[in-house]
Design a protein around this motif. Structure first.
Motif, PDB file in Angstrom:
ATOM      1  N   GLU A   1       3.130  -8.145   0.892  1.00  0.00           N
ATOM      2  CA  GLU A   1       2.651  -7.000   0.116  1.00  0.00           C
ATOM      3  C   GLU A   1       2.345  -5.810   1.037  1.00  0.00           C
ATOM      4  O   GLU A   1       2.712  -4.666   0.743  1.00  0.00           O
ATOM      5  CB  GLU A   1       1.393  -7.423  -0.650  1.00  0.00           C
ATOM      6  CG  GLU A   1       0.943  -6.440  -1.694  1.00  0.00           C
ATOM      7  CD  GLU A   1      -0.269  -6.965  -2.459  1.00  0.00           C
ATOM      8  OE1 GLU A   1      -1.031  -7.780  -1.891  1.00  0.00           O
ATOM      9  OE2 GLU A   1      -0.435  -6.568  -3.614  1.00  0.00           O
TER      10      GLU A   1
ATOM     11  N   ARG B   1       6.373   1.613  12.542  1.00  0.00           N
ATOM     12  CA  ARG B   1       5.347   1.510  11.494  1.00  0.00           C
ATOM     13  C   ARG B   1       4.965   0.047  11.231  1.00  0.00           C
ATOM     14  O   ARG B   1       3.785  -0.278  11.133  1.00  0.00           O
ATOM     15  CB  ARG B   1       5.855   2.169  10.200  1.00  0.00           C
ATOM     16  CG  ARG B   1       4.902   2.080   9.031  1.00  0.00           C
ATOM     17  CD  ARG B   1       3.574   2.789   9.348  1.00  0.00           C
ATOM     18  NE  ARG B   1       2.593   2.559   8.287  1.00  0.00           N
ATOM     19  CZ  ARG B   1       1.719   1.554   8.280  1.00  0.00           C
ATOM     20  NH1 ARG B   1       1.707   0.681   9.272  1.00  0.00           N
ATOM     21  NH2 ARG B   1       0.871   1.416   7.295  1.00  0.00           N
TER      22      ARG B   1
ATOM     23  N   ALA C   1       7.110   1.626   1.669  1.00  0.00           N
ATOM     24  CA  ALA C   1       7.110   2.629   0.601  1.00  0.00           C
ATOM     25  C   ALA C   1       6.399   3.902   1.056  1.00  0.00           C
ATOM     26  O   ALA C   1       6.850   5.017   0.766  1.00  0.00           O
ATOM     27  CB  ALA C   1       6.460   2.052  -0.650  1.00  0.00           C
ATOM     28  N   GLU C   2       5.308   3.726   1.810  1.00  0.00           N
ATOM     29  CA  GLU C   2       4.510   4.874   2.262  1.00  0.00           C
ATOM     30  C   GLU C   2       5.309   5.803   3.172  1.00  0.00           C
ATOM     31  O   GLU C   2       5.094   7.016   3.175  1.00  0.00           O
ATOM     32  CB  GLU C   2       3.262   4.393   3.010  1.00  0.00           C
ATOM     33  CG  GLU C   2       2.110   4.045   2.082  1.00  0.00           C
ATOM     34  CD  GLU C   2       0.979   3.348   2.843  1.00  0.00           C
ATOM     35  OE1 GLU C   2       1.008   3.295   4.085  1.00  0.00           O
ATOM     36  OE2 GLU C   2       0.067   2.844   2.151  1.00  0.00           O
ATOM     37  N   ILE C   3       6.198   5.265   3.980  1.00  0.00           N
ATOM     38  CA  ILE C   3       6.984   6.115   4.877  1.00  0.00           C
ATOM     39  C   ILE C   3       8.340   6.473   4.271  1.00  0.00           C
ATOM     40  O   ILE C   3       9.247   6.940   4.959  1.00  0.00           O
ATOM     41  CB  ILE C   3       7.148   5.473   6.277  1.00  0.00           C
ATOM     42  CG1 ILE C   3       7.854   4.115   6.192  1.00  0.00           C
ATOM     43  CG2 ILE C   3       5.797   5.353   6.971  1.00  0.00           C
ATOM     44  CD1 ILE C   3       8.229   3.545   7.561  1.00  0.00           C
ATOM     45  N   ASN C   4       8.459   6.240   2.990  1.00  0.00           N
ATOM     46  CA  ASN C   4       9.657   6.627   2.219  1.00  0.00           C
ATOM     47  C   ASN C   4      10.907   5.822   2.582  1.00  0.00           C
ATOM     48  O   ASN C   4      12.021   6.334   2.533  1.00  0.00           O
ATOM     49  CB  ASN C   4       9.919   8.127   2.359  1.00  0.00           C
ATOM     50  CG  ASN C   4      10.690   8.678   1.173  1.00  0.00           C
ATOM     51  OD1 ASN C   4      10.609   8.134   0.064  1.00  0.00           O
ATOM     52  ND2 ASN C   4      11.465   9.719   1.396  1.00  0.00           N
ATOM     53  N   TYR C   5      10.672   4.569   2.966  1.00  0.00           N
ATOM     54  CA  TYR C   5      11.782   3.636   3.126  1.00  0.00           C
ATOM     55  C   TYR C   5      11.509   2.396   2.271  1.00  0.00           C
ATOM     56  O   TYR C   5      11.380   1.284   2.794  1.00  0.00           O
ATOM     57  CB  TYR C   5      11.966   3.235   4.593  1.00  0.00           C
ATOM     58  CG  TYR C   5      12.525   4.324   5.455  1.00  0.00           C
ATOM     59  CD1 TYR C   5      13.889   4.613   5.425  1.00  0.00           C
ATOM     60  CD2 TYR C   5      11.705   5.086   6.277  1.00  0.00           C
ATOM     61  CE1 TYR C   5      14.410   5.627   6.219  1.00  0.00           C
ATOM     62  CE2 TYR C   5      12.226   6.097   7.064  1.00  0.00           C
ATOM     63  CZ  TYR C   5      13.576   6.364   7.024  1.00  0.00           C
ATOM     64  OH  TYR C   5      14.089   7.362   7.802  1.00  0.00           O
ATOM     65  N   PRO C   6      11.423   2.597   0.953  1.00  0.00           N
ATOM     66  CA  PRO C   6      11.107   1.441   0.103  1.00  0.00           C
ATOM     67  C   PRO C   6      12.199   0.390   0.162  1.00  0.00           C
ATOM     68  O   PRO C   6      13.398   0.710   0.230  1.00  0.00           O
ATOM     69  CB  PRO C   6      10.987   2.054  -1.303  1.00  0.00           C
ATOM     70  CG  PRO C   6      11.746   3.336  -1.242  1.00  0.00           C
ATOM     71  CD  PRO C   6      11.641   3.824   0.174  1.00  0.00           C
TER      72      PRO C   6
ATOM     73  N   GLN D   1       4.323  -2.269   1.092  1.00  0.00           N
ATOM     74  CA  GLN D   1       3.547  -1.046   0.858  1.00  0.00           C
ATOM     75  C   GLN D   1       3.758  -0.047   2.002  1.00  0.00           C
ATOM     76  O   GLN D   1       3.931   1.156   1.769  1.00  0.00           O
ATOM     77  CB  GLN D   1       2.068  -1.393   0.705  1.00  0.00           C
ATOM     78  CG  GLN D   1       1.235  -0.195   0.264  1.00  0.00           C
ATOM     79  CD  GLN D   1      -0.238  -0.525   0.137  1.00  0.00           C
ATOM     80  OE1 GLN D   1      -0.597  -1.674  -0.124  1.00  0.00           O
ATOM     81  NE2 GLN D   1      -1.078   0.470   0.325  1.00  0.00           N
ATOM     82  N   ALA D   2       3.751  -0.542   3.243  1.00  0.00           N
ATOM     83  CA  ALA D   2       3.956   0.334   4.392  1.00  0.00           C
ATOM     84  C   ALA D   2       5.344   0.971   4.336  1.00  0.00           C
ATOM     85  O   ALA D   2       5.506   2.161   4.621  1.00  0.00           O
ATOM     86  CB  ALA D   2       3.791  -0.456   5.690  1.00  0.00           C
TER      87      ALA D   2
END
Ligand SMILES: [Cu+2]
Length: 68
Positions: free
Chosen positions: A53, A23, A60-65, A57-58
């Motif tokens: 940033e 990603r 967080a989007e794939i659920n690995y914040p 954001q990327a």
């Protein structure tokens, strides 16, 4: 070139690291991504136009914040 290390609690195994690598490598300006499933850390080297940033954001989007 900026070098940042992020702690990502949701990393469980090498598969998670590969998913994150794929990603982040899609982001223009990201030069390299290395991950360690043991420490749950991702090391990212990037330069313009990539921004921290956009990377956060990327993730967080794939659920690995990242924990920051
Ligand atoms: Cu995994």
């Amino acid at each position: 070139m900026t070098n940042k290390t992020y702690f990502i609690p949701n990393i469980h195994c090498m598969h998670c690291v590969m998913h994150i690598k794929n990603r982040l490598n899609e982001i223009e300006g990201v030069e390299s991504v290395e991950g360690n499933p043991q420490t749950r850390e991702i090391e990212v080297e990037f330069s313009s136009p990539a921004t921290e940033e956009a990377i956060l954001q990327a993730l967080a989007e794939i659920n690995y914040p990242a924990e920051v």
